[in-house]
Design a protein around this motif. Structure first.
Motif, PDB file in Angstrom:
ATOM      1  N   UNK A  93       4.963 -18.847  51.464  1.00 47.09           N
ATOM      2  CA  UNK A  93       5.247 -17.897  50.391  1.00 47.09           C
ATOM      3  C   UNK A  93       5.915 -16.637  50.898  1.00 47.09           C
ATOM      4  N   UNK A  94       6.699 -15.999  50.026  1.00 46.34           N
ATOM      5  CA  UNK A  94       7.489 -14.832  50.426  1.00 46.34           C
ATOM      6  C   UNK A  94       6.684 -13.530  50.452  1.00 46.34           C
ATOM      7  N   UNK A  95       5.431 -13.575  49.964  1.00 46.48           N
ATOM      8  CA  UNK A  95       4.610 -12.360  50.004  1.00 46.48           C
ATOM      9  C   UNK A  95       4.254 -11.963  51.436  1.00 46.48           C
ATOM     10  N   UNK A  96       4.552 -12.812  52.405  1.00 50.37           N
ATOM     11  CA  UNK A  96       4.298 -12.486  53.815  1.00 50.37           C
ATOM     12  C   UNK A  96       5.256 -11.440  54.358  1.00 50.37           C
ATOM     13  N   UNK A  97       6.516 -11.408  53.798  1.00 53.32           N
ATOM     14  CA  UNK A  97       7.551 -10.577  54.423  1.00 53.32           C
ATOM     15  C   UNK A  97       8.302  -9.668  53.455  1.00 53.32           C
ATOM     16  N   UNK A  98       8.424 -10.052  52.191  1.00 51.71           N
ATOM     17  CA  UNK A  98       9.251  -9.263  51.261  1.00 51.71           C
ATOM     18  C   UNK A  98       8.489  -8.019  50.810  1.00 51.71           C
ATOM     19  N   UNK A  99       9.149  -6.848  50.781  1.00 46.71           N
ATOM     20  CA  UNK A  99       8.425  -5.626  50.396  1.00 46.71           C
ATOM     21  C   UNK A  99       7.983  -5.593  48.935  1.00 46.71           C
ATOM     22  N   UNK A 100       8.690  -6.323  48.059  1.00 44.85           N
ATOM     23  CA  UNK A 100       8.329  -6.366  46.633  1.00 44.85           C
ATOM     24  C   UNK A 100       8.429  -7.808  46.136  1.00 44.85           C
ATOM     25  N   UNK A 101       7.482  -8.655  46.504  1.00 42.69           N
ATOM     26  CA  UNK A 101       7.631 -10.097  46.271  1.00 42.69           C
ATOM     27  C   UNK A 101       7.220 -10.593  44.893  1.00 42.69           C
ATOM     28  N   UNK A 102       6.745  -9.732  44.003  1.00 40.98           N
ATOM     29  CA  UNK A 102       6.174 -10.216  42.737  1.00 40.98           C
ATOM     30  C   UNK A 102       7.168 -11.040  41.922  1.00 40.98           C
ATOM     31  N   UNK A 103       8.475 -10.687  41.974  1.00 36.63           N
ATOM     32  CA  UNK A 103       9.438 -11.389  41.124  1.00 36.63           C
ATOM     33  C   UNK A 103       9.614 -12.851  41.537  1.00 36.63           C
ATOM     34  N   UNK A 104       9.246 -13.196  42.767  1.00 39.48           N
ATOM     35  CA  UNK A 104       9.332 -14.594  43.201  1.00 39.48           C
ATOM     36  C   UNK A 104       8.347 -15.481  42.438  1.00 39.48           C
ATOM     37  N   UNK A 105       7.355 -14.878  41.807  1.00 33.17           N
ATOM     38  CA  UNK A 105       6.318 -15.638  41.111  1.00 33.17           C
ATOM     39  C   UNK A 105       6.375 -15.427  39.604  1.00 33.17           C
ATOM     40  N   UNK A 106       7.407 -14.736  39.133  1.00 32.72           N
ATOM     41  CA  UNK A 106       7.640 -14.573  37.711  1.00 32.72           C
ATOM     42  C   UNK A 106       8.575 -15.676  37.220  1.00 32.72           C
ATOM     43  N   UNK A 107       8.739 -15.782  35.900  1.00 36.03           N
ATOM     44  CA  UNK A 107       9.701 -16.724  35.335  1.00 36.03           C
ATOM     45  C   UNK A 107      11.084 -16.407  35.914  1.00 36.03           C
ATOM     46  N   UNK A 108      11.749 -17.430  36.399  1.00 35.65           N
ATOM     47  CA  UNK A 108      13.014 -17.234  37.096  1.00 35.65           C
ATOM     48  C   UNK A 108      12.863 -17.290  38.605  1.00 35.65           C
ATOM     49  N   UNK A 109      11.601 -17.284  39.068  1.00 31.19           N
ATOM     50  CA  UNK A 109      11.333 -17.382  40.490  1.00 31.19           C
ATOM     51  C   UNK A 109      10.785 -18.754  40.840  1.00 31.19           C
ATOM     52  N   UNK A 110       9.914 -18.780  41.853  1.00 30.05           N
ATOM     53  CA  UNK A 110       9.398 -20.046  42.344  1.00 30.05           C
ATOM     54  C   UNK A 110      10.346 -20.657  43.354  1.00 30.05           C
ATOM     55  N   UNK A 111       9.873 -21.603  44.134  1.00 31.51           N
ATOM     56  CA  UNK A 111      10.702 -22.149  45.216  1.00 31.51           C
ATOM     57  C   UNK A 111      11.932 -22.889  44.733  1.00 31.51           C
ATOM     58  N   UNK A 112      11.858 -23.535  43.560  1.00 33.36           N
ATOM     59  CA  UNK A 112      13.021 -24.291  43.104  1.00 33.36           C
ATOM     60  C   UNK A 112      14.171 -23.369  42.713  1.00 33.36           C
TER      61      UNK A 112
ATOM     62  N   UNK B 241      -1.039 -10.477  42.973  1.00 34.49           N
ATOM     63  CA  UNK B 241       0.021 -10.655  41.975  1.00 34.49           C
ATOM     64  C   UNK B 241      -0.164 -12.005  41.285  1.00 34.49           C
ATOM     65  N   UNK B 242       0.060 -12.075  39.965  1.00 34.25           N
ATOM     66  CA  UNK B 242      -0.113 -13.335  39.237  1.00 34.25           C
ATOM     67  C   UNK B 242       1.046 -14.292  39.499  1.00 34.25           C
ATOM     68  N   UNK B 243       0.783 -15.582  39.338  1.00 30.82           N
ATOM     69  CA  UNK B 243       1.792 -16.626  39.511  1.00 30.82           C
ATOM     70  C   UNK B 243       2.084 -17.253  38.148  1.00 30.82           C
ATOM     71  N   UNK B 244       3.339 -17.210  37.731  1.00 31.88           N
ATOM     72  CA  UNK B 244       3.718 -17.700  36.404  1.00 31.88           C
ATOM     73  C   UNK B 244       4.615 -18.935  36.461  1.00 31.88           C
ATOM     74  N   UNK B 245       4.881 -19.460  37.656  1.00 35.66           N
ATOM     75  CA  UNK B 245       5.801 -20.591  37.805  1.00 35.66           C
ATOM     76  C   UNK B 245       5.218 -21.607  38.785  1.00 35.66           C
ATOM     77  N   UNK B 246       5.656 -22.863  38.723  1.00 42.61           N
ATOM     78  CA  UNK B 246       5.249 -23.832  39.736  1.00 42.61           C
ATOM     79  C   UNK B 246       5.707 -23.389  41.129  1.00 42.61           C
ATOM     80  N   UNK B 247       4.843 -23.598  42.114  1.00 37.99           N
ATOM     81  CA  UNK B 247       5.164 -23.172  43.473  1.00 37.99           C
ATOM     82  C   UNK B 247       5.241 -24.337  44.457  1.00 37.99           C
TER      83      UNK B 247
END
Length: 367
Positions: A156-175, A219-225
């Motif tokens: 997961x990107x929360x290990x390194x990104x200074x503001x990683x929440x958007x990776x887990x919002x709609x529009x984010x996720x690994x895909x 941070x909440x997760x809103x997308x498949x990871x």
């Protein structure tokens, strides 16, 4: 060749890589200003690169700006791109083109109606490693393409990104975050996708940031990871794909392409260079010399430079809106396939982008 005016909207983490390449590698680009809703962020980037911070309205009103480079977060990509089109500007967005196929399709329709260009990252498929792999496939070294694997898996990107929440919002996720690199490169190598099947899961409902400055925040997760699936291509090849923010570690290479006469190891599609390896049927893997430029650095923004040259030369640009829309539909199809328990037929198609055999610098234009 006359330079093309560029305005940049969005001065977050990725903008540094774009600006470094734009200011050092692509002389056709004339950066006329940087804008962000956070003006302090724009001013800091402008100071770093010796440029000017401007309001978004100023950028959109500047008659010398022909391309707006849209480096905002994914959920703002289409809204900002539509603003640019409304202002009569061509637009190039960071990936993905949009957070869903419907809004990406709307953007493409508006661009066509206004006779303006849209483009989108990733442009790493134009790097020397991937163009070399493309050349080997086009020469028939692997025979008839049969299949392949595409793998990106990390914790997961929360290990390194200074503001990683958007990776887990709609529009984010690994895909939608990493899938564009892999699927775009596969379209470059094999052509368009015709069908998709897959499964998508969300093992954790929240993540804990371990990077600074938000270390310890939940941070909440809103997308498949974690997404696993299969793509069937128009040429008959079938490729397995795995994209995950839930894997501690693995030993898969990023991309392999299989043919009736051989196999290619393709470099990481998030990079421009890397080692290409070829195995002839009955033989051993051997490293291949890179035959194309842009393999020895981070050339993020080459897609913008190619669009600029395409405007001046009146030719199609390679990191096109059509390509990005096709990839967006494919990515969304994995989630739809999982939710509905069926194979999804892809409605869009796209030609393989023209190969990039020559440098875009000093007038040595690719045809």
């Amino acid at each position: 060749m006359e330079k093309v005016g560029i305005g940049i909207i969005g001065c977050g983490n990725i903008s540094g890589a774009y600006l470094k390449a734009m200011t050092s590698d692509f002389p056709i680009l004339d950066i006329r200003g940087l804008g962000d809703l956070n003006i302090e962020l724009a001013e800091a980037r402008a100071t770093e690169f010796g440029l000017r911070a401007k309001s978004i309205d100023e950028l959109l009103a500047d008659p010398k700006i022909e391309i707006i480079v849209n480096l905002t977060i994914p959920k703002a990509h289409v809204a900002v791109a539509l603003q640019a089109l409304d202002a009569g500007k061509n637009t190039y967005s960071e990936k993905p083109l949009g957070i869903n196929f419907a809004e990406g399709k709307k953007l493409a329709e508006v661009a066509r109606a206004r006779k303006l260009r849209i483009g989108a990252a990733p442009d790493t498929f134009l790097g020397g490693g991937h163009q070399t792999a493309r050349t080997l496939i086009d020469k028939g070294l692997i025979g008839q393409p049969v299949g392949g694997t595409a793998t990106f898996m990390c914790p997961g990107h929360e290990r390194w990104h200074p503001n990683p929440a958007f990776y887990y919002e709609v529009g984010g996720g690994p895909m939608l975050d990493m899938g564009p690199y892999y699927i775009t490169d596969l379209v470059n190598l094999l052509g368009p996708v015709s069908q998709v099947a897959g499964f998508a899961i969300t093992p954790r409902a929240e993540r804990i940031i371990t990077s600074e400055p938000r270390n310890g925040e939940h941070i909440p997760v809103h997308v498949p990871t974690h997404v696993a699936g299969v793509m069937a291509f128009d040429n008959g090849a079938v490729v397995q794909i795995g994209m995950s923010f839930d894997v501690a570690g693995h030993k898969h290479v990023p991309l392999e392409v299989y043919g009736t006469e051989g196999t290619l190891i393709v470099p990481d599609p998030n990079r421009f260079g890397g080692q290409v390896e070829y195995l002839k049927k009955g033989g051993q893997f051997e490293e291949q010399s890179l035959t194309s430029p842009y393999s020895d650095g981070n050339f993020r923004s080459i897609g913008v430079a190619d669009m600029a040259h395409a405007i001046r030369s009146d030719r199609p640009h390679r990191a096109s809106g059509e390509l990005a829309l096709h990839v967006l539909e494919v990515m969304e199809a994995f989630h739809t396939a999982s939710e509905e328990g069926r194979t999804i037929k892809i409605t869009t198609t796209v030609g393989r982008p023209a190969p990039l055999a020559d440098s875009l610098v000093d007038g040595r234009l690719a045809k």
